[in-house]
Design a protein around this motif. Structure first.
Motif, PDB file in Angstrom:
ATOM      1  N   ASN A 236       0.865  -1.175   0.000  1.00 26.70           N
ATOM      2  CA  ASN A 236       0.000   0.000   0.000  1.00 26.70           C
ATOM      3  C   ASN A 236       0.902   1.225   0.000  1.00 26.70           C
ATOM      4  OD1 ASN A 236      -1.526   2.303   1.166  1.00 26.70           O
ATOM      5  ND2 ASN A 236      -3.185   0.801   1.347  1.00 26.70           N
ATOM      6  N   GLU A 237       0.982   1.893  -1.133  1.00 33.55           N
ATOM      7  CA  GLU A 237       1.924   3.000  -1.293  1.00 33.55           C
ATOM      8  C   GLU A 237       1.680   4.122  -0.290  1.00 33.55           C
ATOM      9  OE1 GLU A 237       3.664   6.007  -4.784  1.00 33.55           O
ATOM     10  OE2 GLU A 237       1.840   4.811  -5.141  1.00 33.55           O
ATOM     11  N   LYS A 238       0.426   4.460  -0.080  1.00 36.39           N
ATOM     12  CA  LYS A 238       0.118   5.549   0.844  1.00 36.39           C
ATOM     13  C   LYS A 238       0.538   5.190   2.270  1.00 36.39           C
ATOM     14  CE  LYS A 238      -3.522   7.955   0.047  1.00 36.39           C
ATOM     15  NZ  LYS A 238      -4.952   8.375  -0.097  1.00 36.39           N
ATOM     16  N   ALA A 239       0.210   3.961   2.687  1.00 33.34           N
ATOM     17  CA  ALA A 239       0.581   3.520   4.034  1.00 33.34           C
ATOM     18  C   ALA A 239       2.089   3.414   4.171  1.00 33.34           C
ATOM     19  CB  ALA A 239      -0.078   2.179   4.341  1.00 33.34           C
ATOM     20  N   ASP A 240       2.759   2.979   3.107  1.00 22.12           N
ATOM     21  CA  ASP A 240       4.220   2.880   3.109  1.00 22.12           C
ATOM     22  C   ASP A 240       4.840   4.258   3.361  1.00 22.12           C
ATOM     23  OD1 ASP A 240       6.842   2.029   2.791  1.00 22.12           O
ATOM     24  OD2 ASP A 240       6.725   1.918   0.599  1.00 22.12           O
ATOM     25  N   LYS A 241       4.393   5.255   2.604  1.00 23.98           N
ATOM     26  CA  LYS A 241       4.950   6.604   2.731  1.00 23.98           C
ATOM     27  C   LYS A 241       4.606   7.229   4.084  1.00 23.98           C
ATOM     28  CE  LYS A 241       5.070   7.658  -2.214  1.00 23.98           C
ATOM     29  NZ  LYS A 241       4.547   8.521  -3.309  1.00 23.98           N
ATOM     30  N   ARG A 242       3.372   7.031   4.521  1.00 24.57           N
ATOM     31  CA  ARG A 242       2.965   7.623   5.795  1.00 24.57           C
ATOM     32  C   ARG A 242       3.714   6.984   6.966  1.00 24.57           C
ATOM     33  NH1 ARG A 242      -3.664   8.072   5.051  1.00 24.57           N
ATOM     34  NH2 ARG A 242      -3.662  10.026   3.864  1.00 24.57           N
ATOM     35  N   SER A 243       3.892   5.677   6.907  1.00 23.96           N
ATOM     36  CA  SER A 243       4.591   4.996   8.004  1.00 23.96           C
ATOM     37  C   SER A 243       6.067   5.380   8.030  1.00 23.96           C
ATOM     38  CB  SER A 243       4.425   3.479   7.893  1.00 23.96           C
ATOM     39  OG  SER A 243       4.980   2.977   6.691  1.00 23.96           O
ATOM     40  N   TRP A 244       6.660   5.609   6.853  1.00 23.91           N
ATOM     41  CA  TRP A 244       8.053   6.052   6.811  1.00 23.91           C
ATOM     42  C   TRP A 244       8.196   7.419   7.477  1.00 23.91           C
ATOM     43  CZ3 TRP A 244      12.651   3.948   5.920  1.00 23.91           C
ATOM     44  CH2 TRP A 244      13.744   4.799   5.740  1.00 23.91           C
ATOM     45  N   GLU A 245       7.276   8.316   7.204  1.00 25.76           N
ATOM     46  CA  GLU A 245       7.326   9.639   7.817  1.00 25.76           C
ATOM     47  C   GLU A 245       7.108   9.552   9.328  1.00 25.76           C
ATOM     48  OE1 GLU A 245       8.303  12.564   6.515  1.00 25.76           O
ATOM     49  OE2 GLU A 245       8.822  11.271   4.829  1.00 25.76           O
ATOM     50  N   ALA A 246       6.229   8.639   9.733  1.00 28.60           N
ATOM     51  CA  ALA A 246       6.004   8.452  11.172  1.00 28.60           C
ATOM     52  C   ALA A 246       7.283   7.975  11.844  1.00 28.60           C
ATOM     53  CB  ALA A 246       4.870   7.452  11.390  1.00 28.60           C
ATOM     54  N   MET A 247       7.993   7.069  11.179  1.00 25.07           N
ATOM     55  CA  MET A 247       9.252   6.585  11.737  1.00 25.07           C
ATOM     56  C   MET A 247      10.286   7.706  11.785  1.00 25.07           C
ATOM     57  SD  MET A 247      11.992   3.799  10.349  1.00 25.07           S
ATOM     58  CE  MET A 247      12.531   5.027   9.145  1.00 25.07           C
ATOM     59  N   ARG A 248      10.374   8.494  10.720  1.00 25.78           N
ATOM     60  CA  ARG A 248      11.335   9.603  10.694  1.00 25.78           C
ATOM     61  C   ARG A 248      11.095  10.551  11.866  1.00 25.78           C
ATOM     62  NH1 ARG A 248      12.458  12.687   5.130  1.00 25.78           N
ATOM     63  NH2 ARG A 248      13.761  13.780   6.643  1.00 25.78           N
ATOM     64  N   ASN A 249       9.852  10.888  12.105  1.00 24.62           N
ATOM     65  CA  ASN A 249       9.529  11.786  13.216  1.00 24.62           C
ATOM     66  C   ASN A 249       9.898  11.148  14.556  1.00 24.62           C
ATOM     67  OD1 ASN A 249       8.518  13.766  11.511  1.00 24.62           O
ATOM     68  ND2 ASN A 249       6.436  12.955  11.578  1.00 24.62           N
ATOM     69  N   PHE A 250       9.677   9.846  14.662  1.00 26.73           N
ATOM     70  CA  PHE A 250      10.016   9.116  15.876  1.00 26.73           C
ATOM     71  C   PHE A 250      11.522   9.144  16.101  1.00 26.73           C
ATOM     72  CE2 PHE A 250      10.966   5.059  18.090  1.00 26.73           C
ATOM     73  CZ  PHE A 250      10.138   5.192  19.199  1.00 26.73           C
ATOM     74  N   LEU A 251      12.299   8.906  15.047  1.00 26.36           N
ATOM     75  CA  LEU A 251      13.762   8.922  15.164  1.00 26.36           C
ATOM     76  C   LEU A 251      14.254  10.304  15.612  1.00 26.36           C
ATOM     77  CD1 LEU A 251      14.910   6.913  11.994  1.00 26.36           C
ATOM     78  CD2 LEU A 251      14.744   6.107  14.360  1.00 26.36           C
ATOM     79  N   LYS A 252      13.652  11.345  15.052  1.00 26.93           N
ATOM     80  CA  LYS A 252      14.046  12.703  15.444  1.00 26.93           C
ATOM     81  C   LYS A 252      13.738  12.954  16.915  1.00 26.93           C
ATOM     82  CE  LYS A 252      13.336  14.791  10.877  1.00 26.93           C
ATOM     83  NZ  LYS A 252      12.489  15.733  10.086  1.00 26.93           N
ATOM     84  N   GLU A 253      12.640  12.402  17.377  1.00 24.77           N
ATOM     85  CA  GLU A 253      12.241  12.612  18.766  1.00 24.77           C
ATOM     86  C   GLU A 253      13.141  11.877  19.739  1.00 24.77           C
ATOM     87  OE1 GLU A 253       8.748  11.122  21.780  1.00 24.77           O
ATOM     88  OE2 GLU A 253       8.192  11.523  19.699  1.00 24.77           O
ATOM     89  N   VAL A 254      13.390  10.595  19.496  1.00 29.48           N
ATOM     90  CA  VAL A 254      14.090   9.776  20.501  1.00 29.48           C
ATOM     91  C   VAL A 254      15.608   9.834  20.362  1.00 29.48           C
ATOM     92  CG1 VAL A 254      12.115   8.234  20.685  1.00 29.48           C
ATOM     93  CG2 VAL A 254      14.004   7.609  19.197  1.00 29.48           C
ATOM     94  N   LEU A 255      16.108  10.167  19.165  1.00 29.15           N
ATOM     95  CA  LEU A 255      17.557  10.252  18.980  1.00 29.15           C
ATOM     96  C   LEU A 255      17.995  11.705  18.965  1.00 29.15           C
ATOM     97  CD1 LEU A 255      18.023   7.424  16.317  1.00 29.15           C
ATOM     98  CD2 LEU A 255      18.351   7.295  18.778  1.00 29.15           C
TER      99      LEU A 255
END
Length: 255
Positions: A236-255
């Motif tokens: 699912n392209e939309k879910a793929d892109k949205r989940s990647w952005e969610a991970m990026r934001n998470f990495l910025k927060e915790v690291l």
């Protein structure tokens, strides 16, 4: 010599892609030889944060390598874990199901393989105090296990991973932050299992998030999963892109 040839056959041509510098890494669990992949960006972020990537049930494939390269473009060092071993890799879905099933049942062995890969990430230069574990499908289950056992990581991200836990296990406090990215129509996780997982997170006093993606089933980040949701696993392209952005934001927060 044979070992080096095996690396080349398994990983393909190990050449730089973009700013990444990939390297095949051999390590061991007892007598079992494991072979992971370390990717160090040419320009790392200041604190040299690291991301451990736990593959889906087929082991290290193009999907995991693509994830590692994309992380390198963002400045994150990564290591792709080899859970099965150089002579134990599945060649088809049936074998993958059997092998992944073994580690889900023998969870301590799975935890050991994850820790060994985490050690390699640090050994090859990642800051031991700035690490996140991410995983896909079977690897997503492993990421959750990294949190449950309080491995020395700041957070974990599970993409369409299994959430089940043997109810005989005690629930301890969980220090790493937890992000679960889940297909809203994933048929492989029952409502009951999801509810039990969420209650576990509450009992463990975890800083956790769970994001659902509409019209997404299992394997929604895998481009080779096809597009037929009725099969239970599909890209699912939309879910793929949205989940990647969610991970990026998470990495910025915790690291």
């Amino acid at each position: 010599m044979k070992s080096k040839i095996a690396y080349i056959l398994f990983f393909g041509l190990i050449i730089s892609k973009g700013n990444a510098q990939p390297k095949a890494v051999e390590y061991k669990d007892g007598n079992q030889v494991l072979s992971g992949l370390s990717i160090v960006p040419a320009k790392q972020l200041n604190d040299k944060p690291g991301v451990l990537i736990l593959p889906a049930w087929m082991g290290i494939k193009d999907h995991e390598k693509e994830v590692a390269y994309k992380l390198a473009e963002l400045g994150y060092q990564s290591f792709i874990a080899d859970i099965y071993g150089v002579d134990q890799r599945p060649t088809n879905y049936s074998e993958a199901g059997q092998k992944a099933g073994y580690y889900k049942k023998n969870i301590k062995e799975y935890q050991t393989r994850i820790q060994l890969a985490l050690d390699q990430l640090v050994k090859h230069g990642a800051n031991p105090d700035e690490i996140v574990v991410i995983g896909y499908c079977f690897g997503g289950s492993g990421a959750v296990e990294a949190a449950r056992t309080n491995m020395k990581v700041k957070g974990i991200v599970s993409f369409h991973g299994g959430l089940g836990r043997d109810e005989a296990r005690t629930i301890d406090s969980i220090a790493p932050k937890v992000l679960v990215l889940h297909g809203a129509d994933d048929p492989y996780e029952s409502k009951e299992e999801i509810e039990k997982f969420q209650n576990e997170m509450r009992t463990a006093k975890t800083d956790w998030q769970m994001v659902y993606y509409a019209n997404a089933v299992h394997s929604f980040t895998h481009k080779d999963a096809g597009n037929d949701n009725s099969k239970g696993a599909a890209y699912n392209e939309k879910a793929d892109k949205r989940s990647w952005e969610a991970m990026r934001n998470f990495l910025k927060e915790v690291l």
